[in-house]
Each structure stands twice: as C-alpha cells, then as structure tokens.
Design a protein around this motif. Structure first.
Motif, PDB file in Angstrom:
ATOM      1  N   SER A   1       0.795  -1.228   0.000  1.00 34.92           N
ATOM      2  CA  SER A   1       0.000   0.000   0.000  1.00 34.92           C
ATOM      3  C   SER A   1       0.826   1.276   0.000  1.00 34.92           C
ATOM      4  CB  SER A   1      -0.928   0.014   1.219  1.00 34.92           C
ATOM      5  OG  SER A   1      -0.174  -0.044   2.423  1.00 34.92           O
ATOM      6  N   ALA A   2       2.089   1.191   0.359  1.00 36.75           N
ATOM      7  CA  ALA A   2       2.959   2.381   0.384  1.00 36.75           C
ATOM      8  C   ALA A   2       4.349   1.972  -0.070  1.00 36.75           C
ATOM      9  CB  ALA A   2       2.983   2.996   1.776  1.00 36.75           C
ATOM     10  N   PRO A   3       4.540   1.709  -1.347  1.00 35.66           N
ATOM     11  CA  PRO A   3       5.822   1.183  -1.841  1.00 35.66           C
ATOM     12  C   PRO A   3       7.021   2.059  -1.503  1.00 35.66           C
ATOM     13  CG  PRO A   3       4.125   1.028  -3.528  1.00 35.66           C
ATOM     14  CD  PRO A   3       3.542   1.845  -2.416  1.00 35.66           C
ATOM     15  N   ALA A   4       6.818   3.361  -1.357  1.00 37.19           N
ATOM     16  CA  ALA A   4       7.933   4.259  -1.045  1.00 37.19           C
ATOM     17  C   ALA A   4       8.386   4.134   0.404  1.00 37.19           C
ATOM     18  CB  ALA A   4       7.538   5.703  -1.342  1.00 37.19           C
ATOM     19  N   GLN A   5       7.516   3.594   1.264  1.00 40.85           N
ATOM     20  CA  GLN A   5       7.830   3.516   2.690  1.00 40.85           C
ATOM     21  C   GLN A   5       7.976   2.101   3.230  1.00 40.85           C
ATOM     22  OE1 GLN A   5       5.297   5.783   1.709  1.00 40.85           O
ATOM     23  NE2 GLN A   5       6.635   7.555   1.916  1.00 40.85           N
ATOM     24  N   SER A   6       7.435   1.101   2.543  1.00 39.43           N
ATOM     25  CA  SER A   6       7.416  -0.241   3.126  1.00 39.43           C
ATOM     26  C   SER A   6       8.008  -1.284   2.185  1.00 39.43           C
ATOM     27  CB  SER A   6       5.978  -0.643   3.486  1.00 39.43           C
ATOM     28  OG  SER A   6       5.209  -0.823   2.307  1.00 39.43           O
ATOM     29  N   VAL A   7       8.453  -2.391   2.795  1.00 41.14           N
ATOM     30  CA  VAL A   7       8.985  -3.519   2.038  1.00 41.14           C
ATOM     31  C   VAL A   7       7.826  -4.411   1.619  1.00 41.14           C
ATOM     32  CG1 VAL A   7      10.502  -5.533   2.120  1.00 41.14           C
ATOM     33  CG2 VAL A   7      11.148  -3.423   3.299  1.00 41.14           C
ATOM     34  N   GLY A   8       7.848  -4.858   0.373  1.00 31.19           N
ATOM     35  CA  GLY A   8       6.763  -5.713  -0.113  1.00 31.19           C
ATOM     36  C   GLY A   8       7.284  -6.851  -0.962  1.00 31.19           C
ATOM     37  N   PHE A   9       8.244  -7.603  -0.432  1.00 28.05           N
ATOM     38  CA  PHE A   9       8.828  -8.704  -1.201  1.00 28.05           C
ATOM     39  C   PHE A   9       7.771  -9.720  -1.621  1.00 28.05           C
ATOM     40  CE2 PHE A   9      10.595 -12.989  -1.392  1.00 28.05           C
ATOM     41  CZ  PHE A   9      11.600 -12.828  -2.339  1.00 28.05           C
ATOM     42  N   PHE A  10       6.836 -10.026  -0.712  1.00 27.97           N
ATOM     43  CA  PHE A  10       5.819 -11.032  -0.997  1.00 27.97           C
ATOM     44  C   PHE A  10       4.559 -10.441  -1.626  1.00 27.97           C
ATOM     45  CE2 PHE A  10       8.263 -13.018   2.496  1.00 27.97           C
ATOM     46  CZ  PHE A  10       8.651 -14.169   1.833  1.00 27.97           C
ATOM     47  N   CYS A  11       4.554  -9.138  -1.838  1.00 30.52           N
ATOM     48  CA  CYS A  11       3.371  -8.463  -2.390  1.00 30.52           C
ATOM     49  C   CYS A  11       3.492  -8.348  -3.909  1.00 30.52           C
ATOM     50  CB  CYS A  11       3.205  -7.077  -1.770  1.00 30.52           C
ATOM     51  SG  CYS A  11       2.978  -7.092   0.024  1.00 30.52           S
ATOM     52  N   ALA A  12       2.627  -9.052  -4.625  1.00 35.82           N
ATOM     53  CA  ALA A  12       2.678  -9.039  -6.084  1.00 35.82           C
ATOM     54  C   ALA A  12       1.982  -7.825  -6.669  1.00 35.82           C
ATOM     55  CB  ALA A  12       2.043 -10.310  -6.637  1.00 35.82           C
ATOM     56  N   ALA A  13       1.156  -7.146  -5.878  1.00 29.12           N
ATOM     57  CA  ALA A  13       0.446  -5.949  -6.336  1.00 29.12           C
ATOM     58  C   ALA A  13       0.920  -4.758  -5.515  1.00 29.12           C
ATOM     59  CB  ALA A  13      -1.062  -6.129  -6.183  1.00 29.12           C
ATOM     60  N   LYS A  14       0.675  -3.567  -6.041  1.00 29.46           N
ATOM     61  CA  LYS A  14       1.061  -2.358  -5.306  1.00 29.46           C
ATOM     62  C   LYS A  14       0.107  -1.227  -5.633  1.00 29.46           C
ATOM     63  CE  LYS A  14       4.477  -0.847  -8.741  1.00 29.46           C
ATOM     64  NZ  LYS A  14       5.905  -0.480  -8.945  1.00 29.46           N
ATOM     65  N   LYS A  15       0.229  -0.167  -4.885  1.00 29.27           N
ATOM     66  CA  LYS A  15      -0.605   1.022  -5.034  1.00 29.27           C
ATOM     67  C   LYS A  15      -0.630   1.484  -6.493  1.00 29.27           C
ATOM     68  CE  LYS A  15      -1.193   5.660  -3.037  1.00 29.27           C
ATOM     69  NZ  LYS A  15      -1.369   6.407  -4.290  1.00 29.27           N
ATOM     70  N   GLY A  16      -1.836   1.764  -6.985  1.00 27.95           N
ATOM     71  CA  GLY A  16      -2.002   2.232  -8.355  1.00 27.95           C
ATOM     72  C   GLY A  16      -2.232   1.129  -9.370  1.00 27.95           C
ATOM     73  N   LYS A  17      -1.963  -0.123  -8.992  1.00 32.39           N
ATOM     74  CA  LYS A  17      -2.119  -1.239  -9.933  1.00 32.39           C
ATOM     75  C   LYS A  17      -2.856  -2.413  -9.286  1.00 32.39           C
ATOM     76  CE  LYS A  17       2.114  -0.039 -12.434  1.00 32.39           C
ATOM     77  NZ  LYS A  17       3.416  -0.525 -12.933  1.00 32.39           N
ATOM     78  N   ALA A  18      -3.674  -2.098  -8.296  1.00 35.26           N
ATOM     79  CA  ALA A  18      -4.332  -3.163  -7.544  1.00 35.26           C
ATOM     80  C   ALA A  18      -5.414  -3.872  -8.349  1.00 35.26           C
ATOM     81  CB  ALA A  18      -4.928  -2.598  -6.258  1.00 35.26           C
ATOM     82  N   LYS A  19      -6.186  -3.116  -9.129  1.00 34.43           N
ATOM     83  CA  LYS A  19      -7.341  -3.727  -9.807  1.00 34.43           C
ATOM     84  C   LYS A  19      -6.921  -4.810 -10.784  1.00 34.43           C
ATOM     85  CE  LYS A  19     -11.611  -2.828 -12.308  1.00 34.43           C
ATOM     86  NZ  LYS A  19     -12.514  -1.812 -12.913  1.00 34.43           N
ATOM     87  N   ALA A  20      -5.884  -4.551 -11.577  1.00 39.79           N
ATOM     88  CA  ALA A  20      -5.433  -5.546 -12.552  1.00 39.79           C
ATOM     89  C   ALA A  20      -4.983  -6.823 -11.849  1.00 39.79           C
ATOM     90  CB  ALA A  20      -4.292  -4.969 -13.387  1.00 39.79           C
ATOM     91  N   ALA A  21      -4.282  -6.670 -10.725  1.00 39.67           N
ATOM     92  CA  ALA A  21      -3.821  -7.845  -9.990  1.00 39.67           C
ATOM     93  C   ALA A  21      -4.987  -8.597  -9.374  1.00 39.67           C
ATOM     94  CB  ALA A  21      -2.836  -7.411  -8.905  1.00 39.67           C
ATOM     95  N   LEU A  22      -5.958  -7.880  -8.824  1.00 41.78           N
ATOM     96  CA  LEU A  22      -7.128  -8.528  -8.229  1.00 41.78           C
ATOM     97  C   LEU A  22      -7.939  -9.274  -9.284  1.00 41.78           C
ATOM     98  CD1 LEU A  22      -8.193  -5.661  -5.814  1.00 41.78           C
ATOM     99  CD2 LEU A  22      -7.444  -7.949  -5.120  1.00 41.78           C
ATOM    100  N   ALA A  23      -8.077  -8.678 -10.458  1.00 48.13           N
ATOM    101  CA  ALA A  23      -8.815  -9.328 -11.545  1.00 48.13           C
ATOM    102  C   ALA A  23      -8.122 -10.622 -11.957  1.00 48.13           C
ATOM    103  CB  ALA A  23      -8.940  -8.380 -12.735  1.00 48.13           C
ATOM    104  N   ALA A  24      -6.803 -10.586 -12.072  1.00 51.99           N
ATOM    105  CA  ALA A  24      -6.054 -11.783 -12.454  1.00 51.99           C
ATOM    106  C   ALA A  24      -6.140 -12.851 -11.365  1.00 51.99           C
ATOM    107  CB  ALA A  24      -4.595 -11.407 -12.717  1.00 51.99           C
ATOM    108  N   ALA A  25      -6.103 -12.425 -10.113  1.00 58.88           N
ATOM    109  CA  ALA A  25      -6.193 -13.377  -9.008  1.00 58.88           C
ATOM    110  C   ALA A  25      -7.551 -14.068  -8.981  1.00 58.88           C
ATOM    111  CB  ALA A  25      -5.943 -12.659  -7.684  1.00 58.88           C
TER     112      ALA A  25
END
Length: 315
Positions: free
Chosen positions: A115-139
C-alpha cells in the motif's frame, strides 16, 4: 477461481498505519510533538499513512467493480479464515501479509498489495498502489502465477506451538545481553520408537535462527545463512555469534534440515524464549525443555511470486 453462479468471497486484511494507531487513536503526546517539529524519526509517518489510505480505497473500489463479496478486517494478528474463501488479500506490507498468513490454511490463495511502496517492504506483495485492480482481476480469474511456500512446525516438549511459521523462529536467552546455552540435535524421526540422532552439539551463542526458504533473505541471510530457492522444502538453521573455543570448530553452526528431519534444541537456560515470525508470538522456555522444529504439512499459496524473484534460483 470463482464460479459464475456466485460472487467470489474475498477476505481483506488491512494494516493499521502507525499514524492511525499512535496519532488518531492513542493520541500519543510525544509523537504528536515530534510530528509538529518535523522530526526525522517520524517524517515518513504522514505520507505513508496517506498512501496506505488511498490504496485501501483503491482496493475497495476494485473489488466492488469486480463483483466480489468482500469482508474487511483491521486485525491481521487475529485473522482466521472461516467458511468459504476464494481469496485472501492483504493491504499493507510484508508484515501485514506475514501476520495474516498464520490464519490461512493450505490451499487458500493469498495476494499481497503493497500500500505504500515508497515507505514499506513488499517482497511477498505481487500488487502495489495504483495497480491493484489488474492484480485482483487476475487473481480472481485464476490467471495469476502461484507459488507454494514451505512453512515450519514448532513444538515444545512434543506439544504444538505453531504449525504455520513462514519466516523464522528465534531461540535465545530471555535477555539479549545474556549467553544462550543449549544442546542442538539434528534427528531423523521414525514412525515408531525414538528418533535416530544424526548429529549433536552443545553450544553457546547469542541464539539461533531457524526457518523455511521464505525467510532466508531476511534474518537467516543477515546472520550468515544462504538464500534458498523460494520453492525449497528444506529448513535452514543459523547460529548467531557462536562462541568458539580456540582451535575448535562447530559442526552445527549453520546447515539445512531435510524434509524428513527435525532440529531439536534442548535448553540449558532457566529463562529462554522462542519467538515465532517476529515479536508478537513468543513462548517461554526453561531448562530441560526441548524445542523441535520441522517442516509443516501446511504450505502457503502466495499469488504473483516468481520462484526466481530477487535473485533466487528455482529449485
């Protein structure tokens, strides 16, 4: 992933930002003063909270537009999958995903949204802020790559403590300034009777890390361990700051635990602890207790990860 006859049921686990907890809810006077003074220790708190809040709304809109039956919770450490669930989504960083994973059994897919790529680590996060819908649709359509991550089972004197450790366990003295004293055994369990001892060693150190491949880029690596392939089914143990008598080498300072093996740690300390996946889950251990760690029968299904991500090689 979902049937055309019903809406997919999605459980969404939300992080509560530091701003939300310390400023809005607790109204911590000291932190409020630091924020007002634009102190460097809290400078990233407000922008991180804003980005996180925007991502939550982004995920809400996307799931609504995708026709999902979404249920939300803000308590990742108390989250449990109950009833029908087609997808679990975490909104935060790796810490949120890790906490929520303890409530997810084998076979339930998990998608992390950073949810905050500039502030947090997201190694296991395949989606990120601004691109959530495309990832959710694929999931939801089943079109997203999935990886089965090995988890670890931890027992104390034969009693289960946790069966879904994803990153690592830390065994050490209750005080970080004290020496950890214990007897380490690598064993081969048998269906009946006593386990076969492969190797045994008495050690003094600052404690030891034990965990599956998913945690090998974190504490295990920092302590001198190897980065394992994400798809590896082995566990790794790494002794922290081992005490070595001059001229004497330790045989069990670092190594791998095969699928059919287990690592036993017999405490020589009256006050010891085992921490599981961070500092929220902790159990007291005393002298004579045996902590056993082995591969869990419940792997975790994480969506969007590549087996070769972050320089890892596939098994």
């Amino acid at each position: 992933m979902s049937s055309s006859s019903r809406a997919p049921r999605v459980l969404v686990v939300l992080k509560r930002s530091s701003w939300r907890k310390w400023i809005e809810e607790e109204r911590d006077a000291r932190i409020q003063r630091l924020v007002a003074a634009e102190d460097e220790t809290v400078r990233r708190m407000r922008p991180g909270h804003q980005a996180h809040s925007e991502t939550i709304e982004e995920v809400r809109r996307a799931l609504s537009e995708l026709g999902a039956d979404a249920v939300y919770t803000e308590h990742p450490h108390h989250f449990r999958v109950e009833g029908r669930c087609d997808l679990v989504v975490t909104v935060g960083g790796d810490g949120t995903l890790l906490a929520a994973s303890h409530g997810i059994g084998a076979g339930v897919p998990l998608l992390g949204v950073n949810s905050a790529p500039a502030q947090s680590v997201g190694f296991f996060c395949a989606a990120k802020k601004g691109k959530a819908k495309a990832a959710l649709a694929a999931a939801l359509s089943g079109d997203m790559r999935r990886v089965e991550l090995t988890r670890m089972r931890v027992e104390l004197d034969g009693q289960l403590l946790h069966d879904r450790v994803l990153n690592e366990a830390l065994f050490c003295h209750a005080s970080p300034a004290a020496t950890s004293r214990y007897i380490l055994r690598l064993v081969q369990p048998r269906d009946r009777g006593k386990a076969r001892e492969i190797e045994v060693e008495e050690q003094k150190s600052s404690g030891l890390w034990v965990g599956p491949a998913a945690g090998s880029t974190a504490a295990q690596r920092s302590a001198g361990g190897k980065v394992l392939p994400l798809t590896s089914t082995k566990l790794q143990y790494v002794v922290r700051e081992p005490y070595r008598i001059e001229g004497h080498m330790l045989n069990l300072a670092q190594g791998l635990i095969d699928e059919e093996q287990a690592l036993e740690i017999r405490s020589k300390m009256r006050q010891a602890r085992v921490f599981l996946d961070g500092d929220h889950i902790v159990h007291d251990v005393t002298i004579g207790n045996v902590v056993t760690m082995r591969r869990s029968a419940e792997p975790l299904t994480v969506l969007g990860l590549s087996p070769s991500r972050n320089g890892r090689k596939s098994a």
